[in-house]
Scaffold this motif. Structure first.
Motif, short mmCIF file in Angstrom:
data_model
loop_
_atom_site.label_atom_id
_atom_site.label_comp_id
_atom_site.label_asym_id
_atom_site.label_seq_id
_atom_site.Cartn_x
_atom_site.Cartn_y
_atom_site.Cartn_z
N HIS A 245 -36.55 25.92 36.80
CA HIS A 245 -36.79 27.35 36.65
C HIS A 245 -37.09 27.64 35.18
CE1 HIS A 245 -35.15 27.72 40.69
NE2 HIS A 245 -34.08 27.05 40.28
N GLY A 268 -34.22 26.20 33.17
CA GLY A 268 -33.03 25.87 33.94
C GLY A 268 -33.32 24.76 34.92
N LEU A 269 -32.46 23.75 34.94
CA LEU A 269 -32.57 22.66 35.91
C LEU A 269 -31.48 22.83 36.95
CD1 LEU A 269 -33.28 19.48 33.76
CD2 LEU A 269 -34.86 21.23 34.56
N GLU A 270 -31.89 22.98 38.21
CA GLU A 270 -30.95 23.07 39.32
C GLU A 270 -30.61 21.66 39.76
OE1 GLU A 270 -30.94 24.86 43.86
OE2 GLU A 270 -32.36 25.66 42.38
N GLN A 275 -24.75 22.47 39.68
CA GLN A 275 -24.84 23.14 38.40
C GLN A 275 -26.28 23.53 38.08
OE1 GLN A 275 -23.06 19.63 36.41
NE2 GLN A 275 -21.65 21.10 35.46
N ILE A 276 -26.43 24.46 37.17
CA ILE A 276 -27.71 24.75 36.54
C ILE A 276 -27.53 24.56 35.05
CG2 ILE A 276 -29.44 26.50 36.00
CD1 ILE A 276 -29.06 27.67 38.74
N ASP A 277 -28.27 23.61 34.48
CA ASP A 277 -28.20 23.36 33.05
C ASP A 277 -29.48 23.87 32.41
OD1 ASP A 277 -27.22 22.53 30.64
OD2 ASP A 277 -26.95 20.43 31.22
N ARG A 278 -29.37 24.32 31.16
CA ARG A 278 -30.50 24.96 30.51
C ARG A 278 -30.88 24.20 29.25
NH1 ARG A 278 -31.54 29.49 33.15
NH2 ARG A 278 -33.01 30.21 31.59
#
Length: 445
Positions: A245, A268-270, A275-278
């Motif tokens: 994202h 953002g990585l789903e 988790q979502i890491d940015r």
């Protein structure tokens, strides 16, 4: 590719700085080389791998570093196999007969690009990066990647008779005319067998290609991962990326000067962990699995798994260098005390199980050509998915989002071109500008 001005990149522009934190999706040769060269430019990297380091096509391939042979896969010779041939399980190029709209679309594009003119145009695009390929390995070695590459002396392409080798001679001359350095000479069967006693009397002619190298690809990629870790990079194995994202509203706010801080993390990585890491930016380098991740960012070129098979055997006289049997599309490489034998191009979904008919076809092809090789006592039987594109050119560079980059689709040349790809992608990510060599590989083409 449209070149990006200095104020359009993920961290470039007035009052901003290059991205400080970048994710790389995929821990094969291309992804890890990208991470390594990003570190060279002062970037904090996190590599995310759904299985483990070198789990995909980077592990079991032939390990050739052969820029003189790195050419587009779609070529007129492929079409000459004919429909009946590619549907045969023993064919070096195999397409399972099934109704798959995505595969049919890929094959239609592949066929359109299998003309002499399109091959020459694509070869002209590859030649500049081919010329820099081995130099990028030297940079990695000087920077502490401690698995050496070895000179391929000799490197022999072997045939039953001189007539069979004419097609490769023509191809090598075409590669040379595209600007790639190629040096070779022709041998008769006796000279070839003198150089490599592992060859049988069934070999009546050969081409000796100079200036190439080889390595154990699994060991090399593992050492590259160790180097990335030692330089402060984070590697997360067993973690999948489900979606990416990119915050385009934040990009527009930044253009208006509303950004609160330079280098804000806007991708953002789903993750499969929930988790979502940015991150500031992301480079997608997950091989045959990258299509769905980057489609939302304007990438329409399909990346199809072109599966290759390999196994290892013992040999009474281990060859000193790589052996290639082009008629059967089989590659042999001495790795340690064993010989790795690899081959096949099977257009199939990447998660399909190993098909033992492919192993049998490779065994039957090399049995009469190799002496003192026990092809019936095999270890490390393997199948891996090469990421192939319809035009034979990789996808390298920025997508429709200035924060999402692609590095994949190298087909059979991910090991050879992985380090130079990583070097060029790292430049694009950190400067916001596309290096000239990447223009033909535009992911939005």
């Amino acid at each position: 590719m449209t070149h990006v001005s200095a104020d359009e990149g993920p961290g470039a522009g007035r009052g901003s700085r290059p991205p400080g934190r970048v994710a790389v999706v995929g821990a094969g040769m291309v992804g890890l080389a990208t991470a390594w060269f990003l570190q060279e430019r002062g970037v904090e990297v996190t590599v995310i791998e759904r299985v483990r380091v070198a789990a995909g096509s980077s592990w079991g391939n032939a390990g050739w570093l052969t820029p003189s042979l790195a050419a587009p896969l779609p070529e007129p010779a492929v079409l000459r196999y004919g429909l009946r041939a590619v549907l045969m399980p023993t064919s070096p190029v195999y397409v399972p007969p099934r109704a798959d709209p995505r595969l049919l679309r890929f094959l239609a594009g592949f066929a359109r690009n299998s003309t002499a003119n399109r091959w020459r145009r694509a070869m002209g695009a590859l030649a500049p990066v081919n010329r820099r390929a081995l130099g990028a390995f030297d940079i990695l070695a000087a920077g502490g990647v401690d698995v050496p590459t070895r000179p391929a002396v000799p490197f022999l392409a072997c045939y039953r008779d001189p007539h069979e080798r004419e097609a490769l001679i023509l191809e090598l001359e075409e590669i040379r005319s595209a600007g790639q350095h190629v040096e070779f000479d022709l041998l008769d069967g006796r000279a070839a067998r003198t150089l490599e006693p592992a060859l049988t009397d069934g070999i009546g002619a050969a081409i000796r290609i100079h200036g190439q190298r080889f390595c154990d690809p699994g060991d090399f990629v593992t050492a590259l991962a160790d180097s990335v870790r030692a330089r402060g990079g984070e590697l997360r194995e067993g973690v999948g990326v489900l979606a990416i994202h990119a915050d385009r509203d934040a990009d527009r706010d930044a253009d208006r000067g509303d950004r609160r801080r330079a280098g804000a993390e806007e991708v953002g990585l789903e993750l499969s962990t929930g988790q979502i890491d940015r991150f500031d930016a992301v480079v997608v380098a997950c091989g045959a699995w990258l299509t769905d991740l980057v489609r939302p960012f304007g990438v329409r070129t399909l990346v199809q798994a072109g599966r290759g098979y390999s196994f290892s055997v013992t040999a009474r006289d281990l060859p000193r260098g790589p052996l290639y049997f082009p008629t059967h599309r089989v590659a042999c490489t001495p790795l340690g005390n064993r010989l790795r034998i690899a081959g096949m191009m099977e257009f199939r979904e990447p998660h399909a199980p190993l098909d033992r008919r492919r192993i049998t076809a490779i065994v039957n092809a090399v049995r009469p050509l190799l002496a003192g090789v026990d092809v019936d006592t095999r270890t490390q039987e393997w199948v891996g998915s090469r990421p192939c594109t319809p035009d034979g050119l990789p996808l390298i560079g920025r997508t429709a989002s200035p924060r999402v980059f692609v590095a994949g689709g190298h087909g059979m040349w991910g090991i050879t071109l992985g380090p130079i790809t990583g070097q060029l992608v790292a430049e694009a990510v950190t400067t916001g500008r596309c290096p000239d060599h990447l223009a033909p590989f535009d992911p939005l083409r």
